[in-house]
Design a protein around this motif. Structure first.
Motif: not given
Length: 401
Positions: A57, A85-87, A115, A117-118, A120
């Motif tokens: 992200i 990239e996005s959750t 990170t 987001e990454t 996850s």
């Protein structure tokens, strides 16, 4: 008489240039133009998968996406680059559904290695398919927890140097590895960036225009604090997104006099936004500068056909025009309309064609421009304390839950 002061007047071009040259000793992005790219090219030769999935992200993806978006329709590539990239669960599912998971290479990118987001998203990918040394490569700092995980599982790793910030990292492994894997010429990319580097640090071609533009932004920050990049090609949509992060996260700071500074980046696409944002530029408040980015040669000969449409004969002058000619005429008409007003600061950047050299030169010039503006504003371009505070709050909230 004894005298002390804490005044910080605008520095001269010579003083600023010496300060920027000094930065090369501890800010790593400047020197990425001198690196050996063979390690990335050799790894790229070993990749058999067709779907190359970048998980990251912000600075871990935006620069790579900008280059790939600009070039992908002009190159014959036998691999496809995807960006997770996005959750947002709906977007994430739709992107994953387009990937052949059994024929995918996952490139996990996080400078810190933690990170939210990454990690996850990568956890979710691991629930769908086993991520191991056969299908996963990690790009991170050498002492991160993510790097330790990769080493334990014998995954290929590449380093993000500690002195290279995420939003300045596109010419490191962050961008060069995935772009090499899909078949783009990373040596030409580096060559385009190096041309700007040499022109600036030898005080030749790019030196004067970067310093002049940066000084204007700094000295007129209270009058023109919104900087619009008007890119006349949909292929530059990714560049616009990258520029917004680079400009906003680098220049929205508190200076050495504890004064809040900031220049607001806006990225729009022509001719689409001629029918929306241009009205605000032309008749709105005079608080914006405009940089128009054009492509001289699209290397595409698609024409408007000689098709008769009843009742629309007055537009017959469009027939047989190249679309590339039309979009550049639209750009030139916008530039002329703005310049004729004589009260909107405007400059024009023309890329020769759609290739690795031109997009790299544009992006490296903007990195330099960002650093120079920061020097004029007496701020640190390379940290992001405002972002870090939100990250800490998020992690604490998630731990409590």
């Amino acid at each position: 008489m004894n005298y002390t002061n804490n005044y910080n007047p605008t520095i001269s071009d010579a003083e600023l240039f010496e300060s920027i040259k000094k930065e090369r000793e501890y800010i790593g992005y400047y020197n990425l133009v001198h690196q050996d790219t063979s390690i990335f090219k050799e790894y790229a030769k070993t990749v058999k998968q067709k779907d190359i999935v970048v998980i990251g992200i912000g600075g871990s993806t935006l620069g790579t996406y900008a280059i790939y978006k600009f070039l992908k329709h002009s190159k014959t590539l036998d691999k496809k680059l995807h960006f997770l990239e996005s959750t947002d669960p709906i977007e994430l599912k739709s992107k994953i559904d387009a990937i052949d998971m059994k024929n995918a290479l996952f490139i996990v990118i996080s400078k810190s290695g933690t990170t939210v987001e990454t990690i996850s998203i990568w956890k979710y990918i691991n629930s769908l398919i086993k991520c191991d040394k056969s299908n996963t490569v990690v790009i991170t700092e050498n002492d991160s927890k993510l790097n330790a995980y990769a080493q334990t599982h014998q995954m290929q790793t590449f380093e993000i140097p500690k002195d290279v910030g995420g939003r300045f990292s596109v010419f490191s492994a962050v961008g060069l590895l995935p772009l090499a894997v899909v078949g783009l010429n990373i040596d030409v990319l580096i060559g385009g960036a190096k041309e700007i580097y040499e022109g600036f640090f030898s005080e030749n071609s790019s030196y004067e225009r970067i310093l002049k533009k940066a000084r204007f932004f700094a000295e007129y920050k209270n009058s023109f604090n919104i900087n619009v990049v008007f890119s006349y090609s949909s292929r530059l949509e990714g560049f616009n997104k990258w520029y917004i992060q680079l400009w906003g996260e680098s220049l929205g700071k508190i200076d050495i006099n504890t004064t809040k500074q900031g220049l607001t980046p806006v990225g729009i696409i022509g001719p689409i936004d001629q029918h929306s944002f241009l009205q605000l530029i032309v008749e709105g408040k005079r608080d914006k500068t405009v940089t128009v980015v054009k492509v001289d040669n699209f290397e595409n000969d698609m024409k408007i056909p000689d098709v008769k449409l009843e009742g629309l004969e007055e537009l017959a002058y469009l027939e047989k025009l190249d679309f590339s000619y039309l979009i550049n005429e639209q750009a030139d008409a916008t530039i002329q309309a703005i310049n004729e007003l004589e009260d909107i600061p405007c400059d024009v950047i023309t890329l020769e064609t759609v290739d690795e050299k031109n997009i790299a030169a544009l992006m490296y010039e903007y990195e330099l421009l960002t650093s120079v503006v920061a020097k004029f504003l007496h701020i640190n371009a390379y940290d992001q304390p405002g972002v870090e505070a939100g990250k800490i709050i998020l992690k604490n909230k998630l731990k409590i839950k």
